[in-house]
Design an enzyme around this catalytic site. Structure first.
Site, mmCIF file in Angstrom:
data_model
loop_
_atom_site.group_PDB
_atom_site.id
_atom_site.type_symbol
_atom_site.label_atom_id
_atom_site.label_comp_id
_atom_site.label_asym_id
_atom_site.label_seq_id
_atom_site.Cartn_x
_atom_site.Cartn_y
_atom_site.Cartn_z
ATOM 1 N N GLU A 69 -8.217 14.263 -70.553
ATOM 2 C CA GLU A 69 -8.811 14.491 -71.878
ATOM 3 C C GLU A 69 -10.220 13.923 -71.932
ATOM 4 O O GLU A 69 -10.652 13.198 -71.027
ATOM 5 C CB GLU A 69 -7.962 13.769 -72.945
ATOM 6 N N HIS A 71 -13.116 12.477 -75.270
ATOM 7 C CA HIS A 71 -13.326 12.195 -76.701
ATOM 8 C C HIS A 71 -14.577 11.363 -76.817
ATOM 9 O O HIS A 71 -15.085 10.836 -75.815
ATOM 10 C CB HIS A 71 -12.119 11.465 -77.295
ATOM 11 N N HIS A 75 -13.487 3.985 -73.642
ATOM 12 C CA HIS A 75 -12.363 3.148 -73.213
ATOM 13 C C HIS A 75 -12.892 2.025 -72.336
ATOM 14 O O HIS A 75 -13.644 2.275 -71.394
ATOM 15 C CB HIS A 75 -11.369 3.944 -72.352
ATOM 16 N N HIS A 109 -11.188 12.003 -68.349
ATOM 17 C CA HIS A 109 -10.553 10.867 -67.682
ATOM 18 C C HIS A 109 -9.045 11.052 -67.592
ATOM 19 O O HIS A 109 -8.442 11.766 -68.416
ATOM 20 C CB HIS A 109 -10.883 9.548 -68.390
ATOM 21 N N CYS A 123 -6.200 -1.275 -72.291
ATOM 22 C CA CYS A 123 -7.256 -0.362 -72.746
ATOM 23 C C CYS A 123 -7.690 -0.756 -74.158
ATOM 24 O O CYS A 123 -6.878 -0.810 -75.070
ATOM 25 C CB CYS A 123 -6.755 1.080 -72.736
HETATM 26 MN MN MN Z 1 -8.523 8.693 -73.650
#
Ligand code: MN
Length: 156
Positions: A69, A71, A75, A109, A123
């Site tokens: 995904e 976004h 992270h 990622h 995370c």
């Molecule tokens: Mn993610």
């Protein structure tokens, strides 16, 4: 009067057993329709700590993988248990306990437990964050055209 944050987050929480903590239950990895295998999510610190961050522990069982995904939110990842494979952008690396991984804005990622053992990662994310985006068939076509080696790496 400051808010009594210790009412929700105690000062000390001892591990019950390795990688398990009291009052920290495993959650569904993702609530929305998505593609992943054998991943649990545990929220270690929530936004009740006033940092506007969440600290999560994800554990990928042997052979499992997180969603491929991207976004806008980033992270900050610390490999906490075991080893496996991390894909960031178009680069894949073998990662192991103690390694650090940073996923920048809108980078593809994925984390995979490829070594026959669990891959556990801490995370950190911001609390107000956008919904992850999964690849379209066209996205995958474009990725594989420029990086054919990723055909054997990306799991969707
Ligand atoms: Mn993610």
């Amino acid at each position: 009067m400051p808010k009594p944050l210790h009412a929700v987050t105690p000062a000390f929480r001892q591990q019950k057993e390795p990688y398990r903590w009291p009052e920290v239950e495993p959650l569904i990895y993702k609530e929305h329709d998505t593609t992943f295998r054998s991943v649990t999510r545990r929220v270690l610190f929530d936004d009740d700590c006033e940092q506007n961050n969440q600290v999560r522990y994800f554990e990928v069982a042997p052979g499992g993988w997180t969603t491929f995904e991207h976004h806008w939110h980033t992270h900050e990842v610390v490999v906490f248990r075991g080893s496996g494979t991390a894909l960031v952008g178009s680069e894949t690396r073998h990662v192991e306990q103690g390694d650090l991984v940073f996923v920048d804005h809108d980078e593809w990622h994925q984390f995979s437990a490829t070594d026959g053992q669990p891959l556990g990662i801490i995370c950190i994310v911001t609390v107000p964050r956008d919904r992850p985006v999964r690849p379209t068939a066209q996205d995958l076509e474009a990725i594989y055209a420029s990086h054919p080696e990723l055909k054997d790496v990306i799991r969707v």
